[in-house]
Scaffold this motif. Structure first.
Motif, PDB file in Angstrom:
ATOM      1  N   ILE A   6      13.198  13.564  13.232  1.00  0.00           N
ATOM      2  CA  ILE A   6      13.728  14.880  12.894  1.00  0.00           C
ATOM      3  C   ILE A   6      13.739  15.782  14.131  1.00  0.00           C
ATOM      4  CG2 ILE A   6      13.395  16.930  11.437  1.00  0.00           C
ATOM      5  CD1 ILE A   6      14.413  14.341   9.995  1.00  0.00           C
ATOM      6  N   GLU A   7      12.705  15.700  14.936  1.00  0.00           N
ATOM      7  CA  GLU A   7      12.658  16.492  16.175  1.00  0.00           C
ATOM      8  C   GLU A   7      13.799  16.113  17.120  1.00  0.00           C
ATOM      9  OE1 GLU A   7       7.902  17.514  16.607  1.00  0.00           O
ATOM     10  OE2 GLU A   7       8.667  15.673  17.530  1.00  0.00           O
ATOM     11  N   ALA A   8      14.155  14.848  17.131  1.00  0.00           N
ATOM     12  CA  ALA A   8      15.237  14.392  17.990  1.00  0.00           C
ATOM     13  C   ALA A   8      16.612  14.808  17.476  1.00  0.00           C
ATOM     14  CB  ALA A   8      15.186  12.870  18.131  1.00  0.00           C
ATOM     15  N   GLN A   9      16.715  14.985  16.181  1.00  0.00           N
ATOM     16  CA  GLN A   9      18.027  15.226  15.589  1.00  0.00           C
ATOM     17  C   GLN A   9      18.306  16.698  15.289  1.00  0.00           C
ATOM     18  OE1 GLN A   9      18.922  12.422  12.513  1.00  0.00           O
ATOM     19  NE2 GLN A   9      20.832  13.420  11.959  1.00  0.00           N
ATOM     20  N   ARG A  63       5.703  12.342   6.265  1.00  0.00           N
ATOM     21  CA  ARG A  63       6.127  13.482   7.076  1.00  0.00           C
ATOM     22  C   ARG A  63       5.823  13.223   8.546  1.00  0.00           C
ATOM     23  NH1 ARG A  63       6.911  18.954   5.492  1.00  0.00           N
ATOM     24  NH2 ARG A  63       6.857  20.354   7.264  1.00  0.00           N
ATOM     25  N   GLN A  64       4.634  12.732   8.828  1.00  0.00           N
ATOM     26  CA  GLN A  64       4.239  12.442  10.208  1.00  0.00           C
ATOM     27  C   GLN A  64       5.139  11.361  10.816  1.00  0.00           C
ATOM     28  OE1 GLN A  64       0.187  11.161  10.618  1.00  0.00           O
ATOM     29  NE2 GLN A  64       0.218  11.406  12.846  1.00  0.00           N
ATOM     30  N   MET A  77       0.839  -1.175   0.000  1.00  0.00           N
ATOM     31  CA  MET A  77       0.000   0.000   0.000  1.00  0.00           C
ATOM     32  C   MET A  77       0.888   1.244   0.000  1.00  0.00           C
ATOM     33  SD  MET A  77      -3.140   0.937   2.461  1.00  0.00           S
ATOM     34  CE  MET A  77      -2.488   1.721   3.888  1.00  0.00           C
ATOM     35  N   ALA A  78       0.586   2.170  -0.861  1.00  0.00           N
ATOM     36  CA  ALA A  78       1.356   3.403  -0.959  1.00  0.00           C
ATOM     37  C   ALA A  78       1.106   4.296   0.242  1.00  0.00           C
ATOM     38  CB  ALA A  78       0.986   4.147  -2.234  1.00  0.00           C
ATOM     39  N   VAL A  79       2.165   4.953   0.674  1.00  0.00           N
ATOM     40  CA  VAL A  79       2.084   5.887   1.786  1.00  0.00           C
ATOM     41  C   VAL A  79       2.194   7.289   1.211  1.00  0.00           C
ATOM     42  CG1 VAL A  79       3.217   6.666   3.890  1.00  0.00           C
ATOM     43  CG2 VAL A  79       3.097   4.223   3.385  1.00  0.00           C
ATOM     44  N   GLY A  80       1.300   8.170   1.598  1.00  0.00           N
ATOM     45  CA  GLY A  80       1.307   9.530   1.085  1.00  0.00           C
ATOM     46  C   GLY A  80       2.356  10.399   1.754  1.00  0.00           C
ATOM     47  N   SER A  81       2.603  11.544   1.159  1.00  0.00           N
ATOM     48  CA  SER A  81       3.634  12.441   1.684  1.00  0.00           C
ATOM     49  C   SER A  81       3.296  12.933   3.090  1.00  0.00           C
ATOM     50  CB  SER A  81       3.851  13.614   0.732  1.00  0.00           C
ATOM     51  OG  SER A  81       2.669  14.355   0.568  1.00  0.00           O
ATOM     52  N   ALA A  82       2.025  13.158   3.383  1.00  0.00           N
ATOM     53  CA  ALA A  82       1.644  13.602   4.726  1.00  0.00           C
ATOM     54  C   ALA A  82       1.935  12.516   5.759  1.00  0.00           C
ATOM     55  CB  ALA A  82       0.173  13.991   4.759  1.00  0.00           C
ATOM     56  N   GLN A  83       1.703  11.274   5.389  1.00  0.00           N
ATOM     57  CA  GLN A  83       1.982  10.164   6.299  1.00  0.00           C
ATOM     58  C   GLN A  83       3.483   9.984   6.506  1.00  0.00           C
ATOM     59  OE1 GLN A  83      -0.335   7.683   3.744  1.00  0.00           O
ATOM     60  NE2 GLN A  83      -1.759   7.155   5.391  1.00  0.00           N
ATOM     61  N   ALA A 124      13.981  24.979  15.855  1.00  0.00           N
ATOM     62  CA  ALA A 124      13.858  26.027  14.842  1.00  0.00           C
ATOM     63  C   ALA A 124      13.992  25.478  13.420  1.00  0.00           C
ATOM     64  CB  ALA A 124      14.917  27.104  15.078  1.00  0.00           C
ATOM     65  N   HIS A 125      14.577  24.278  13.276  1.00  0.00           N
ATOM     66  CA  HIS A 125      14.842  23.724  11.938  1.00  0.00           C
ATOM     67  C   HIS A 125      14.009  22.502  11.591  1.00  0.00           C
ATOM     68  CE1 HIS A 125      19.007  25.757  12.245  1.00  0.00           C
ATOM     69  NE2 HIS A 125      18.125  26.562  11.693  1.00  0.00           N
ATOM     70  N   VAL A 126      13.151  22.053  12.492  1.00  0.00           N
ATOM     71  CA  VAL A 126      12.380  20.833  12.244  1.00  0.00           C
ATOM     72  C   VAL A 126      11.491  20.978  11.018  1.00  0.00           C
ATOM     73  CG1 VAL A 126      10.521  19.366  13.151  1.00  0.00           C
ATOM     74  CG2 VAL A 126      12.476  19.955  14.594  1.00  0.00           C
ATOM     75  N   LYS A 127      10.717  22.038  10.938  1.00  0.00           N
ATOM     76  CA  LYS A 127       9.804  22.216   9.805  1.00  0.00           C
ATOM     77  C   LYS A 127      10.580  22.297   8.483  1.00  0.00           C
ATOM     78  CE  LYS A 127       5.900  25.018   8.191  1.00  0.00           C
ATOM     79  NZ  LYS A 127       6.237  24.949   6.804  1.00  0.00           N
ATOM     80  N   ALA A 128      11.684  23.036   8.490  1.00  0.00           N
ATOM     81  CA  ALA A 128      12.495  23.162   7.272  1.00  0.00           C
ATOM     82  C   ALA A 128      13.106  21.818   6.876  1.00  0.00           C
ATOM     83  CB  ALA A 128      13.590  24.203   7.474  1.00  0.00           C
ATOM     84  N   ALA A 129      13.556  21.042   7.841  1.00  0.00           N
ATOM     85  CA  ALA A 129      14.128  19.730   7.536  1.00  0.00           C
ATOM     86  C   ALA A 129      13.070  18.802   6.948  1.00  0.00           C
ATOM     87  CB  ALA A 129      14.740  19.116   8.799  1.00  0.00           C
ATOM     88  N   LEU A 130      11.877  18.825   7.512  1.00  0.00           N
ATOM     89  CA  LEU A 130      10.788  18.009   6.974  1.00  0.00           C
ATOM     90  C   LEU A 130      10.387  18.475   5.578  1.00  0.00           C
ATOM     91  CD1 LEU A 130       8.687  17.633  10.232  1.00  0.00           C
ATOM     92  CD2 LEU A 130       9.859  15.783   9.000  1.00  0.00           C
ATOM     93  N   ASP A 131      10.357  19.790   5.366  1.00  0.00           N
ATOM     94  CA  ASP A 131      10.061  20.326   4.026  1.00  0.00           C
ATOM     95  C   ASP A 131      11.112  19.851   3.024  1.00  0.00           C
ATOM     96  OD1 ASP A 131       7.868  21.685   5.055  1.00  0.00           O
ATOM     97  OD2 ASP A 131       8.858  23.653   5.053  1.00  0.00           O
TER      98      ASP A 131
END
Length: 95
Positions: free
Chosen positions: A16-19, A9-10, A1-7, A23-30
Motif C-alpha cells: 500500500i505504501e508503494a502504491q 494489515r502489517q 493457521m488463521a491470520v489476524g487483522s493486525a497481521q 497521505a492515503h496509506v492509513k485510509a487505504a489500510l483502514d
C-alpha cells in the motif's frame, strides 16, 4: 493457521505504501480492513478476508487512487467476478 487483522494489515503495508500517496496509506489500510469484514459477512465464517487474487485485482484497478479503491473494493464484495473481468482486461492491455 488463521491470520489476524493486525497481521494482514502489517503484511499489506509495504504494498500500500508503494502504491498510494503517504497521505492515503492509513485510509487505504483502514478500507481494506473494512473490506475484509464485509467479505466475511457476505461469504461466510470460513472467509476471513478478501482472497489474495481478488485483492490483487482490486489494487490493480485502483491505480493508487483512494476513491477508486473505495469503489472497486465495494464492487468486489458485491460481485468479485466483475472486478476480475476488468482486471483481466487491464492485464491484457499491458501484454
Amino acid at each position: 493457521m488463521a491470520v489476524g487483522s493486525a497481521q494482514r494489515r502489517q503484511a499489506r503495508t509495504p504494498r500500500i505504501e508503494a502504491q498510494f500517496s503517504s497521505a492515503h496509506v492509513k485510509a487505504a489500510l483502514d478500507l481494506l480492513d473494512l473490506a475484509d469484514m464485509a467479505w466475511h459477512d457476505c461469504y461466510g465464517p470460513r472467509e476471513l478476508e478478501i482472497p489474495s487474487q481478488v485483492l490483487e485485482d482490486v489494487l490493480l484497478l485502483a491505480e493508487g487512487d483512494l476513491a477508486k479503491l473505495i469503489r472497486i473494493s465495494r464492487a468486489a464484495v458485491l460481485d468479485f467476478r466483475d472486478v476480475r473481468m476488468a482486471a483481466d482486461d487491464e492485464r491484457a492491455k499491458s501484454r
